[in-house]
Design an enzyme around this catalytic site. Structure first.
Site, PDB file in Angstrom:
ATOM      1  N   ARG A  57       0.829  -1.016   0.166  1.00 29.50           N
ATOM      2  CA  ARG A  57      -0.095   0.150   0.180  1.00 29.50           C
ATOM      3  C   ARG A  57       0.842   1.362   0.015  1.00 29.50           C
ATOM      4  NH1 ARG A  57      -2.855   0.941   5.282  1.00 29.50           N
ATOM      5  NH2 ARG A  57      -1.473   2.964   5.378  1.00 29.50           N
ATOM      6  N   HIS A  98      -3.887   4.710   4.290  1.00 30.19           N
ATOM      7  CA  HIS A  98      -5.216   4.029   3.883  1.00 30.19           C
ATOM      8  C   HIS A  98      -6.050   4.800   3.205  1.00 30.19           C
ATOM      9  CE1 HIS A  98      -8.418   1.409   5.261  1.00 30.19           C
ATOM     10  NE2 HIS A  98      -8.978   2.414   5.358  1.00 30.19           N
ATOM     11  N   TYR A 122       2.550   5.309  12.186  1.00 29.67           N
ATOM     12  CA  TYR A 122       2.621   3.762  12.598  1.00 29.67           C
ATOM     13  C   TYR A 122       3.558   3.067  11.627  1.00 29.67           C
ATOM     14  CZ  TYR A 122      -1.146   3.678   8.915  1.00 29.67           C
ATOM     15  OH  TYR A 122      -1.771   3.805   7.943  1.00 29.67           O
TER      16      TYR A 122
END
Ligand SMILES: Cc1ncc(C[n+]2csc(CCOP(=O)(O)OP(=O)(O)O)c2C)c(N)n1
Ligand SMILES: [Mg+2]
Length: 312
Positions: free
Chosen positions: A224, A228, A237
């Site tokens: 990815r 998100h 994170y």
């Protein structure tokens, strides 16, 4: 694939400017949608996860209609009632995307059951992420499909994250594809940044489903390469080297290298394709921004029958 990437850049920018409400990019995952598009037949049904919009567009869903949806305007097929960036494209057998993780898995299995009962050749493809393998629907859907040998292909796009949760915290198995063994059908892990590998794996699974061989699970490993969604900040994170590793496996660059090696792609073609994608996206944005929002009175249109109309 370049159209997908152009869309992602532009839409994330427009979201930051407050011109659209929300966007979920698919950068890094384009080879899954495009490999699938090359492998599927017109009669097949797509139950998307969060990032298969390119597959709807490749199947012929209009970019302008998709843009109307992103702007949630009066020409949005859902007329602003769905979350933005949750397209529906009935005309190309692309079922409305669900925000509730995993629900599309059991819906695809239900459709596959119907297809089998009707002797319809169409196969159901359920797309979902690594995070969805922790959802009830994953287990219920896989078990039902295996037990009844249904024509469904489970397309698990493992982009290694479920928002901020890394896949290693999602399960104790190393290879998600192995989960298929427990339900009695084939599971394979392949490199989802390689269009050719995606196409080959899907072709095999689709042929099996079409000829009565039952379901398959394919795990597409990808990166990815973006947050998100427009509501996320992965710098809080994600280790810094994740993107570096992702860029080394960029599916667009990878396909471009292959095509250049075969002598069918050069700088001029790349420039033309990029310019065309940019012009198409700009023009679609212009059309959507010039369209009025849905009339508030349309809130119950297509939802309830008019009072006294007597339908059942
Ligand atoms: C049932 C349910 N639980 C939680 C959420 C919140 N949520 C939205 S996206 C997401 C992560 C999904 O991860 P994955 O399945 O790996 O798909 P990806 O976003 O990586 O494509 C979560 C937990 C949700 N939408 N539905
Ligand atoms: Mg994921």
């Amino acid at each position: 694939m370049i159209l997908g990437r152009t869309l992602d850049e532009r839409m994330l920018g427009l979201q930051r400017q407050g011109r659209i409400g929300f966007y979920g990019p698919a950068t890094g995952q384009e080879a899954v949608s495009l490999g699938a598009w090359l492998a599927i037949a017109e009669s097949d049904w797509v139950f998307p996860g969060l990032r298969e919009q390119l597959l709807a567009l490749a199947r012929g869903h209009s970019l302008v209609t998709y843009m109307h949806h992103l702007f949630a305007d009066d020409l949005d097929p859902a007329r602003g009632r769905q979350m933005p960036c949750h397209p529906t494209a009935r005309e190309v057998r692309y079922v409305s995307m669900s925000s509730v993780i995993g629900t599309q898995i059991s819906q695809a299995v239900g459709l596959a059951y119907g297809q089998k009962l009707r002797h319809d050749p169409g196969v159901a493809l359920a797309f979902f992420g690594d995070g969805a393998t922790s959802a009830n629907d994953f287990h219920a859907g896989m078990n039902f499909a295996g037990a009844l040998s249904l024509p469904v292909v489970f397309c698990l796009t493992n982009n290694q994250w479920a928002i901020s949760i890394p896949v290693q915290r999602q399960t104790h198995v190393d290879v998600l594809a192995e989960k298929a063994n427990a339900y009695g059908f084939s599971g394979v892990r392949i490199d989802g940044t390689d269009v050719v590998a995606v196409h080959a794996a899907l072709k095999e699974a689709l042929d099996r489903a079409r000829t009565g061989g039952g379901p398959s699970l394919i795990e597409f490993v990808v990166f990815r390469m973006t947050p998100h969604s427009s509501s996320d900040d992965p710098s809080r994170y994600q280790p810094a080297d994740f993107l570096v590793r992702g860029r080394a496996r960029d599916p667009v660059a990878r396909l471009a290298r292959l095509l250049r090696d075969r002598g069918v792609l050069d700088d001029e073609v790349v420039r033309t394709v990029a310019a065309d994608a940019d012009a198409r996206v700009r023009s679609a944005v212009k059309e959507a921004e010039a369209t009025a929002p849905p009339d508030a009175r349309s809130l119950t249109t297509d939802v309830f029958l008019p009072p006294g109309s007597g339908g059942g």
